[in-house]
Write an enzyme that holds these catalytic residues in place. Structure first.
Site, short mmCIF file in Angstrom:
data_model
loop_
_atom_site.label_atom_id
_atom_site.label_comp_id
_atom_site.label_asym_id
_atom_site.label_seq_id
_atom_site.Cartn_x
_atom_site.Cartn_y
_atom_site.Cartn_z
N GLU A 46 0.85 -1.18 0.00
CA GLU A 46 0.00 0.00 0.00
C GLU A 46 0.90 1.24 0.00
O GLU A 46 1.77 1.38 0.85
CB GLU A 46 -0.89 -0.02 1.25
CG GLU A 46 -1.79 1.19 1.35
CD GLU A 46 -3.05 0.91 2.15
OE1 GLU A 46 -3.43 -0.26 2.30
OE2 GLU A 46 -3.66 1.88 2.62
N ARG A 47 0.66 2.09 -0.99
CA ARG A 47 1.46 3.31 -1.16
C ARG A 47 2.94 3.00 -1.36
O ARG A 47 3.81 3.75 -0.89
CB ARG A 47 1.28 4.27 0.01
CG ARG A 47 -0.15 4.50 0.45
CD ARG A 47 -1.09 4.77 -0.69
NE ARG A 47 -2.45 5.04 -0.24
CZ ARG A 47 -3.46 5.27 -1.07
NH1 ARG A 47 -3.30 5.21 -2.38
NH2 ARG A 47 -4.64 5.54 -0.60
N LYS B 208 -4.02 -0.04 13.94
CA LYS B 208 -4.89 1.01 13.38
C LYS B 208 -6.31 0.57 13.69
O LYS B 208 -6.77 -0.46 13.18
CB LYS B 208 -4.66 1.10 11.87
CG LYS B 208 -5.65 2.01 11.13
CD LYS B 208 -5.28 2.11 9.65
CE LYS B 208 -6.26 2.97 8.88
NZ LYS B 208 -5.87 3.16 7.47
N GLU C 289 -10.74 4.52 9.02
CA GLU C 289 -10.85 4.13 7.61
C GLU C 289 -11.29 2.68 7.45
O GLU C 289 -10.71 1.92 6.68
CB GLU C 289 -9.52 4.37 6.89
CG GLU C 289 -9.11 5.83 6.88
CD GLU C 289 -7.84 6.11 6.08
OE1 GLU C 289 -7.00 5.21 5.94
OE2 GLU C 289 -7.71 7.25 5.60
N ARG D 233 -2.24 3.77 16.92
CA ARG D 233 -2.23 4.95 16.06
C ARG D 233 -3.35 5.93 16.42
O ARG D 233 -4.48 5.51 16.72
CB ARG D 233 -2.34 4.54 14.60
CG ARG D 233 -1.15 3.72 14.15
CD ARG D 233 -1.31 3.29 12.72
NE ARG D 233 -0.78 4.23 11.75
CZ ARG D 233 -1.41 4.59 10.64
NH1 ARG D 233 -2.63 4.16 10.39
NH2 ARG D 233 -0.83 5.41 9.78
N ARG E 280 -11.96 17.52 10.07
CA ARG E 280 -11.15 16.31 10.20
C ARG E 280 -9.85 16.58 10.98
O ARG E 280 -9.38 15.73 11.74
CB ARG E 280 -10.82 15.75 8.82
CG ARG E 280 -9.81 14.64 8.85
CD ARG E 280 -9.61 14.00 7.50
NE ARG E 280 -8.42 13.15 7.51
CZ ARG E 280 -7.90 12.57 6.44
NH1 ARG E 280 -8.47 12.72 5.26
NH2 ARG E 280 -6.82 11.82 6.53
N ASP F 258 -2.86 14.36 7.01
CA ASP F 258 -2.40 13.09 6.46
C ASP F 258 -1.17 13.24 5.57
O ASP F 258 -1.29 13.17 4.34
CB ASP F 258 -3.56 12.47 5.66
CG ASP F 258 -3.38 10.98 5.45
OD1 ASP F 258 -2.32 10.46 5.83
OD2 ASP F 258 -4.30 10.34 4.92
N GLU G 89 4.92 9.76 13.74
CA GLU G 89 4.96 8.88 12.57
C GLU G 89 5.16 9.76 11.34
O GLU G 89 4.41 10.69 11.10
CB GLU G 89 3.64 8.12 12.46
CG GLU G 89 3.51 7.28 11.20
CD GLU G 89 2.18 6.51 11.10
OE1 GLU G 89 1.60 6.17 12.15
OE2 GLU G 89 1.73 6.26 9.97
N GLU H 281 3.71 9.08 -0.87
CA GLU H 281 2.32 9.00 -1.33
C GLU H 281 1.79 10.34 -1.83
O GLU H 281 1.11 10.39 -2.85
CB GLU H 281 1.44 8.48 -0.18
CG GLU H 281 -0.03 8.50 -0.51
CD GLU H 281 -0.92 8.02 0.64
OE1 GLU H 281 -0.38 7.61 1.68
OE2 GLU H 281 -2.14 8.06 0.46
N HIS I 160 -4.22 18.32 0.43
CA HIS I 160 -5.11 17.24 0.02
C HIS I 160 -5.91 17.57 -1.24
O HIS I 160 -7.12 17.31 -1.31
CB HIS I 160 -6.06 16.85 1.15
CG HIS I 160 -6.20 15.35 1.28
ND1 HIS I 160 -6.56 14.54 0.21
CD2 HIS I 160 -6.01 14.52 2.34
CE1 HIS I 160 -6.59 13.28 0.63
NE2 HIS I 160 -6.24 13.24 1.90
N TRP J 135 -12.94 13.02 2.03
CA TRP J 135 -12.05 12.42 1.03
C TRP J 135 -12.04 13.27 -0.24
O TRP J 135 -11.42 12.89 -1.24
CB TRP J 135 -12.48 10.97 0.72
CG TRP J 135 -12.09 9.99 1.80
CD1 TRP J 135 -11.29 10.26 2.87
CD2 TRP J 135 -12.45 8.62 1.91
NE1 TRP J 135 -11.15 9.13 3.65
CE2 TRP J 135 -11.85 8.10 3.08
CE3 TRP J 135 -13.24 7.75 1.14
CZ2 TRP J 135 -12.00 6.78 3.49
CZ3 TRP J 135 -13.39 6.42 1.56
CH2 TRP J 135 -12.78 5.94 2.73
#
Ligand code: BDP
Length: 709
Positions: free
Chosen positions: A171-172, A291, A295, A328, A340, A369, A391, A397, A525, A547
């Site tokens: 992923e990513r 996590k 999501e 997380r 958010r 993010d 983190e 990404e 974003h 999103w």
């Protein structure tokens, strides 16, 4: 006479496409006494568990750098002595000045004598780190008498997070497939696993989470645990512990339970038994990364329990074995209508003081993010009674995948240096990270890995610098990114001053360059949806509001940007007063975060005297120009870099330039719909209309998030 060493730049060799990373031990030449003498007789403490790996590294390095085979001797009076502190004999104590050195676990001392060097440490890991550091210093041409270095890690858990799935997709991930060949494990032990361990140990990384945070419970079944054990056994001599992601619903998915409620006795027992099973095979297993309720991932809230209740249940299962939980804080809910950026803080800060001692809250560097630029996360410093680790995302990404050259330690440093003001001025994120702000014993720093099966590990040759830089900052969060850039360039390519003087500032600039051509002035974003490749400020049809790009930039006829001031979402109030008032006022808010915190009129006068609209276009153009300049500068570095890598970077810079133009044109064309103003002259007129940019599709862009089970 001053000893001068000329280092030959890396040879042109077809095979050399970056596999050797920053420690491929290319030849160094010396023109006076020194290195060769040093490697004549090497004594390595026979009592240490990792003697073989240290010896192997010394031999590889001596052969690669000096074409010599060092003699290994039992006598401790060697030219190079590597020995644990408690085993220093009288002679060594007399010969080297060890009295005033203060060593901590995993730390090391490199002490030069007259034509000799002593490397000492309290433990075996420290000796390995000291050895790597010593070899790196030689590779970059240090004079022997200047080799003295006493260094202790400031952070305990220095950890990579692999977002690797069990089917080997990442992923990513933009560097091929996962390096974990699960299918052939445990029998087939790819030599690459050893090189992976060497690379990490060489920069002080001591932990790795093998699996994706969007977790698959299967990895906790007996057959898979055997595969994990095979990796743990390979990594152990390098001081690296393995961790896994724990899917919260695992007791139901692989344990036949009806619930995963953390307060249910059967669930608690299931996890306790699972930990017993893990530790039986992997006695130094590190613990879990989780996590939860984020999501689509399951978590304690599915049962009306808090994050603390979930984390503590796992922490209790791990505690008897010395394991930890990294929980997380990356949570935001589609049911929460609040901004958010505020949700993690609102959710977690009231839980301060309720987490077990072996829990670390893992907090992304910024509140959204991993964007090219974010303000620091307001949770840093806001939970004095909780262990907290930052983190960072090493994989790019949101920063152009492995196509764009961007030196991320600059971004990491910006967060680490940020002053939270939680304990008065000087309360930096680094002080939360190393535990000094609140006296935490358990500390950590996580980096989402950019490693894959590509021959050069990271896709872009320069993305190796981001792995390297993460490791260096995890060891010492106070290091500055310029030092890291110079070190990496010297180790990887050449220590010629002309090369280093040109490339160090160029590398440092790359982060700002990417911000300028992607998300200038606090935009965020606005990448295309799903894969996050390329611009997509028009995205407004995703199933969740948060999103969609339009949620973040809020462009309308009056202006641009997300009002997070006290007149808007009031996210500014989550910071300490000093920061809150700075960000809250449009006049004092730093311009690089302006559109993060304010909805700004198109004709707002910026510090450069231009309107917001013009400044936007000017900044996009600066980003484009800076890529062009970088490419020009790169063309002058040909003689310092192996040809395949030189050509690869040149081609990638061409793509980066094209994509920077694409970002500028697509975003400015879209925003013009709202500003109704002409493009500032400096940027020219975009080649296409908005429909064209919107029509571009990339169904096979790499790294897409797979369907979760
Ligand atoms: C987002 C990524 C997503 C990750 C998520 C996370 O797009 O793939 O699962 O972060 O950190 O940025 O969990």
């Amino acid at each position: 006479m001053i000893a001068l060493f000329l280092v030959i730049s890396k040879g042109f060799c077809m095979q050399d496409q970056g596999y050797g990373l920053w420690f491929d031990y290319r030849p160094v030449t010396e023109n006076t006494i020194g290195y060769t003498t040093l490697f004549q007789q090497v004594h390595i403490d026979p009592e240490i568990s990792n003697k073989a790996v240290i010896q192997n590294e010394i031999e590889l390095a001596a052969f690669g750098m000096l074409s010599i085979q060092p003699e290994m001797t039992e006598a401790s009076s060697a030219t190079l002595t590597i020995i644990r502190y408690d085993r220093l004999n009288k002679e060594l104590l007399q010969a080297f000045d060890v009295n005033n050195i203060s060593l901590k676990p995993e730390g090391f001392a490199i002490l030069p004598g007259s034509r000799t060097v002593l490397i000492t440490a309290l433990d075996d890991a420290g000796l390995l780190y000291g050895t790597y550091r010593f070899l790196q210093r030689i590779q970059s041409g240090a004079i022997i008498k200047n080799l003295k270095e006493i260094s202790n890690p400031k952070v305990k858990v220095r950890i990579l997070n692999h977002w690797d799935n069990l089917d080997r997709t990442v992923e990513r991930g933009y560097a091929g497939s996962s390096i974990w060949n699960w299918h052939k494990l445990p029998e087939y032990k790819d030599p690459r696993y050893t090189d992976y361990a060497r690379a990490n140990a060489s920069i002080g990384i001591n932990s790795t989470v093998l699996t994706n945070v969007n977790a698959n419970a299967l990895v906790l079944t007996p057959d898979w645990i055997k595969k994990v054990k095979a990796l743990a056994d390979i990594f152990r001599p390098y001081g690296i512990r393995v961790y896994l992601t724990a899917r919260f619903s695992a007791p139901m998915e692989i344990g036949n339970l009806q619930t995963a409620d953390p307060l249910d006795p059967a669930v608690k027992k299931w996890w306790a038994d699972k930990c017993d099973e893990l530790y039986k095979l992997i006695p130094d297993f590190g613990g879990f990364l989780v996590k939860a309720n984020s999501e689509g991932q399951p978590g304690p809230q599915n049962y009306g329990r808090t994050h603390a209740e979930g984390a503590n249940m796992l922490a209790d299962a791990l505690a008897p074995h010395g394991g930890i939980v990294m929980w997380r804080a990356f949570v935001y809910s589609e049911h929460d209508r609040d901004d958010r950026a505020k949700q993690a803080f609102s959710e977690f800060v009231p839980l301060d003081g309720t987490f077990r001692k072996n829990v670390l809250l893992q907090v992304k560097n910024g509140p959204i993010d991993f964007q090219p630029r974010e303000p620091f996360h307001p949770m840093f410093g806001a939970m004095p009674k909780t262990n907290m680790m930052p983190e960072f995302q090493i994989t790019q990404e949101y920063l152009g995948f492995s196509t764009h050259l961007v030196f991320l330690p600059k971004l990491f440093e910006e967060t680490l240096d940020a002053d939270t003001y939680r304990q008065g001025s000087g309360s930096t994120v680094s002080k939360v990270t190393d535990g000094s702000m609140f006296g935490n014993a358990l500390t950590g720093m996580a980096g989402v890995s950019n490693i894959g099966s590509d021959i050069n590990w990271t896709g872009h040759p320069f993305a190796q610098a981001n792995w390297y830089g993460f490791g260096r900052l995890a060891w010492d969060p106070y290091l500055d990114s310029a030092t890291i850039a110079r070190e990496w360039l010297a180790l990887t390519y050449s220590q010629e001053p002309a090369f280093l003087d040109a490339m160090t500032p160029a590398l440092l600039q790359t982060r700002e360059t990417v911000v300028k051509y992607m998300t200038p002035l606090g935009l965020h974003h606005i990448m295309n949806a799903g894969h996050h490749y390329g611009p997509g400020p028009w995205i407004d049809q995703m199933s969740r509001d948060d999103w969609n790009s339009v949620y973040y930039h809020k462009a309308d006829s009056t202006g641009l940007g997300f009002d997070r001031s006290s007149k808007g979402s009031n996210a500014t109030s989550q910071y300490a007063q000093e920061i809150a008032s700075l960000y809250n006022d449009i006049k004092t808010c730093p311009e690089e975060l302006l559109l993060w915190f304010h909805h700004v009129p198109w004709n707002y006068k910026m510090k450069n005297g231009e309107t917001l609209w013009n400044s936007l276009g000017i900044t996009y153009q600066e980003g484009v120009d800076e890529v062009a300049n970088l490419n020009k500068l790169w063309q002058d570095q040909k003689k310092y870099v192996p040809e395949p890598e030189f050509n690869e970077v040149s081609m990638l810079l061409e793509i980066q330039y094209k994509e920077a133009c694409w970002w500028r044109d697509a975003c400015m064309t879209y925003f013009q719909k709202f500003s109704h103003r002409p493009f500032p002259e400096v940027m020219g007129t975009p080649e296409h209309d908005l429909n064209y940019y919107k029509s571009l599709e990339f169904p096979y862009a790499p790294g897409i998030r797979p369907k979760w089970n």
